[in-house]
Design a protein around this motif. Structure first.
Motif, PDB file in Angstrom:
ATOM      1  N   ALA A 191       0.823  -1.216   0.000  1.00 37.93           N
ATOM      2  CA  ALA A 191       0.000   0.000   0.000  1.00 37.93           C
ATOM      3  C   ALA A 191       0.852   1.259   0.000  1.00 37.93           C
ATOM      4  N   LEU A 192       1.930   1.250   0.779  1.00 36.28           N
ATOM      5  CA  LEU A 192       2.774   2.443   0.881  1.00 36.28           C
ATOM      6  C   LEU A 192       3.514   2.729  -0.427  1.00 36.28           C
ATOM      7  N   THR A 193       4.070   1.696  -1.031  1.00 35.71           N
ATOM      8  CA  THR A 193       4.831   1.913  -2.264  1.00 35.71           C
ATOM      9  C   THR A 193       3.915   2.237  -3.439  1.00 35.71           C
ATOM     10  N   LYS A 194       2.788   1.541  -3.524  1.00 35.22           N
ATOM     11  CA  LYS A 194       1.863   1.812  -4.619  1.00 35.22           C
ATOM     12  C   LYS A 194       1.218   3.191  -4.475  1.00 35.22           C
ATOM     13  N   GLY A 195       1.124   3.678  -3.257  1.00 28.30           N
ATOM     14  CA  GLY A 195       0.570   5.010  -3.042  1.00 28.30           C
ATOM     15  C   GLY A 195       1.379   6.080  -3.761  1.00 28.30           C
ATOM     16  N   ILE A 196       2.689   5.883  -3.826  1.00 30.75           N
ATOM     17  CA  ILE A 196       3.544   6.817  -4.550  1.00 30.75           C
ATOM     18  C   ILE A 196       3.492   6.537  -6.051  1.00 30.75           C
ATOM     19  N   ALA A 197       3.484   5.257  -6.416  1.00 31.61           N
ATOM     20  CA  ALA A 197       3.470   4.884  -7.836  1.00 31.61           C
ATOM     21  C   ALA A 197       2.203   5.347  -8.544  1.00 31.61           C
ATOM     22  N   GLU A 198       1.072   5.338  -7.827  1.00 27.06           N
ATOM     23  CA  GLU A 198      -0.210   5.661  -8.457  1.00 27.06           C
ATOM     24  C   GLU A 198      -0.327   7.138  -8.844  1.00 27.06           C
ATOM     25  N   ASN A 245      -9.425  -2.981  -0.559  1.00 27.62           N
ATOM     26  CA  ASN A 245      -8.785  -3.148  -1.866  1.00 27.62           C
ATOM     27  C   ASN A 245      -8.248  -1.824  -2.390  1.00 27.62           C
ATOM     28  N   LEU A 246      -9.029  -0.760  -2.222  1.00 27.75           N
ATOM     29  CA  LEU A 246      -8.591   0.558  -2.676  1.00 27.75           C
ATOM     30  C   LEU A 246      -7.382   1.042  -1.881  1.00 27.75           C
ATOM     31  N   ILE A 247      -7.367   0.719  -0.583  1.00 30.57           N
ATOM     32  CA  ILE A 247      -6.231   1.114   0.260  1.00 30.57           C
ATOM     33  C   ILE A 247      -4.965   0.396  -0.183  1.00 30.57           C
ATOM     34  N   GLU A 248      -5.067  -0.921  -0.384  1.00 30.32           N
ATOM     35  CA  GLU A 248      -3.899  -1.717  -0.772  1.00 30.32           C
ATOM     36  C   GLU A 248      -3.364  -1.313  -2.143  1.00 30.32           C
ATOM     37  N   MET A 249      -4.243  -0.849  -3.024  1.00 27.92           N
ATOM     38  CA  MET A 249      -3.812  -0.431  -4.358  1.00 27.92           C
ATOM     39  C   MET A 249      -3.184   0.955  -4.362  1.00 27.92           C
ATOM     40  N   GLY A 250      -3.207   1.630  -3.204  1.00 33.88           N
ATOM     41  CA  GLY A 250      -2.614   2.959  -3.104  1.00 33.88           C
ATOM     42  C   GLY A 250      -3.498   4.064  -3.626  1.00 33.88           C
ATOM     43  N   LEU A 251      -4.778   3.762  -3.859  1.00 37.71           N
ATOM     44  CA  LEU A 251      -5.659   4.738  -4.488  1.00 37.71           C
ATOM     45  C   LEU A 251      -6.138   5.825  -3.526  1.00 37.71           C
ATOM     46  N   TYR A 252      -5.946   5.620  -2.223  1.00 38.72           N
ATOM     47  CA  TYR A 252      -6.237   6.685  -1.262  1.00 38.72           C
ATOM     48  C   TYR A 252      -4.978   7.481  -0.904  1.00 38.72           C
ATOM     49  N   ALA A 253      -3.839   7.061  -1.412  1.00 39.88           N
ATOM     50  CA  ALA A 253      -2.573   7.644  -0.948  1.00 39.88           C
ATOM     51  C   ALA A 253      -1.935   8.620  -1.927  1.00 39.88           C
ATOM     52  N   PHE A 254      -2.170   8.460  -3.236  1.00 40.64           N
ATOM     53  CA  PHE A 254      -1.392   9.272  -4.173  1.00 40.64           C
ATOM     54  C   PHE A 254      -1.729  10.752  -4.096  1.00 40.64           C
ATOM     55  N   GLY A 282      -2.946  16.679   4.335  1.00 38.53           N
ATOM     56  CA  GLY A 282      -2.962  15.297   3.868  1.00 38.53           C
ATOM     57  C   GLY A 282      -4.186  14.546   4.353  1.00 38.53           C
ATOM     58  N   ILE A 283      -4.534  14.742   5.618  1.00 39.90           N
ATOM     59  CA  ILE A 283      -5.724  14.087   6.180  1.00 39.90           C
ATOM     60  C   ILE A 283      -6.982  14.570   5.471  1.00 39.90           C
ATOM     61  N   LEU A 284      -7.075  15.886   5.262  1.00 42.62           N
ATOM     62  CA  LEU A 284      -8.240  16.438   4.580  1.00 42.62           C
ATOM     63  C   LEU A 284      -8.324  15.925   3.142  1.00 42.62           C
ATOM     64  N   THR A 285      -7.184  15.693   2.520  1.00 44.24           N
ATOM     65  CA  THR A 285      -7.179  15.202   1.141  1.00 44.24           C
ATOM     66  C   THR A 285      -7.840  13.836   1.037  1.00 44.24           C
ATOM     67  N   VAL A 286      -7.618  12.982   2.025  1.00 40.26           N
ATOM     68  CA  VAL A 286      -8.255  11.657   2.025  1.00 40.26           C
ATOM     69  C   VAL A 286      -9.775  11.796   2.065  1.00 40.26           C
TER      70      VAL A 286
END
Length: 330
Positions: A191-198, A245-254, A282-286
């Motif tokens: 989740a952490l790495t994909k958050g940057i990749a996404e 699933n969305l969390i693990e894919m990094g879709l809440y992180a990018f 960052g929190i508000l962005t989520v």
């Protein structure tokens, strides 16, 4: 790092400008960083790498031919929206040979939209950032319903009324934070790495790692803010009970990645106070991303990086009212 700046300046101007344009996706006006980003994209997928390359070259040439600011072009500011347009359209639209022409046209228009928004926002000392990319891609995604040569891809959201998430669909909150097994460690790492990749639509762990390395070459603080952003993009959705699933894919992180870099490193003075402000942003962005996803669901559009853009604008406007940041650094 000084050596990267030396390499950056030694490159021929056309190559330097193009690579800086790729690097500016993460606010890094450094050709070495841009090269690492581009290599990472090709590792993630040949089509994505080619689409990003065509996008950045097209948008940069367009800015040059239209006579836009030479300084902005040299800094790569007319390249990063084009970089994002290419992989985005190839992700959300069904592949066809005509799609390459569609990407070129969208990249051209992204430079025009950027110039217009710079003109509008400069008096307020607010950057356009990735808003041209968002507006251009939204327009082109909706437009395909009128063109027989293009078809929405399976990844593009189906227009529907938003519904309540039926639980986490996986591990509990306690399991994420207290039960350290191979599976939970893998989930956090993914989740952490994909958050940057996404940020560049790459669903790939290695791409995320390379992106972080590229940012660190330009700035350690920038890399730290990016890492904090992806942590926020995992922790906050888990606590709030978002879809696993969305969390693990990094879709809440990018989006938090970009927000925290913008507020905590780029556009405000890099201090402890701006770091705290970046955390709040960052929190508000989520939350903003979840809200915009539901808002856009009936018309079947993805949020892209608009949550980041919206929150960044709000916080930079607010910073102008504060005694600590009366003059945002842009």
């Amino acid at each position: 790092m000084e050596w990267s700046l030396t390499v950056d300046k030694a490159l021929p101007r056309p190559v330097r400008v193009i690579l800086r344009g790729v690097g500016q996706v993460f606010f890094c006006g450094n050709a070495v960083t841009g090269l690492i980003f581009l290599i990472a994209l090709f590792i993630g997928g040949l089509v994505a790498g080619l689409a990003a390359t065509i996008g950045v070259v097209t948008s940069t040439i367009t800015a040059y031919l239209l006579g836009f600011s030479e300084d902005d072009i040299d800094a790569g500011l007319y390249g990063f929206n084009g970089t994002l347009v290419g992989p985005c359209l190839f992700l959300f639209l069904e592949y066809s040979p005509q799609l390459w022409l569609y990407v070129i046209l969208a990249a051209i228009l992204s430079s025009v939209v950027l110039a217009a928004l710079i003109r509008i926002l400069t008096p307020y000392r607010i950057p356009a950032s990735t808003s041209p990319f968002v507006l251009t891609c939204w327009m082109f995604m909706v437009a395909v319903y009128s063109f027989d040569k293009f078809t929405p891809g399976p990844v593009l959201p189906t227009p529907e009324i938003p519904s309540i998430v039926a639980g986490m669909g996986g591990l509990s909150i306690e399991a994420w934070f207290t039960v350290w097994t191979d599976d939970t460690v893998k989930m956090w790492y993914t989740a952490l790495t994909k958050g940057i990749a996404e940020v560049m639509f790459a669903d790939n762990i290695l791409v995320g790692i390379l992106f972080l390395i590229g940012i660190a070459i330009t700035s350690w603080r920038g890399a730290f803010m990016a890492l904090c952003g992806t942590v926020v993009g995992v922790v906050v959705p888990v606590v709030l009970g978002a879809n696993q699933n969305l969390i693990e894919m990094g879709l809440y992180a990018f989006n938090p990645v970009l927000t925290m870099m913008a507020i905590g490193w780029v556009f405000l003075k890099p201090t402890k106070k701006s770091a705290i402000l970046a955390l709040l942003a960052g929190i508000l962005t989520v939350v903003c991303q979840a809200g915009l996803a539901n808002f856009l669901a009936p018309i079947g559009l993805p949020t892209l990086t608009f949550p980041f853009v919206l929150v960044m604008w709000m916080f930079l406007f607010a910073a102008g009212m504060s005694k600590y940041w009366s003059e945002p650094k842009i």
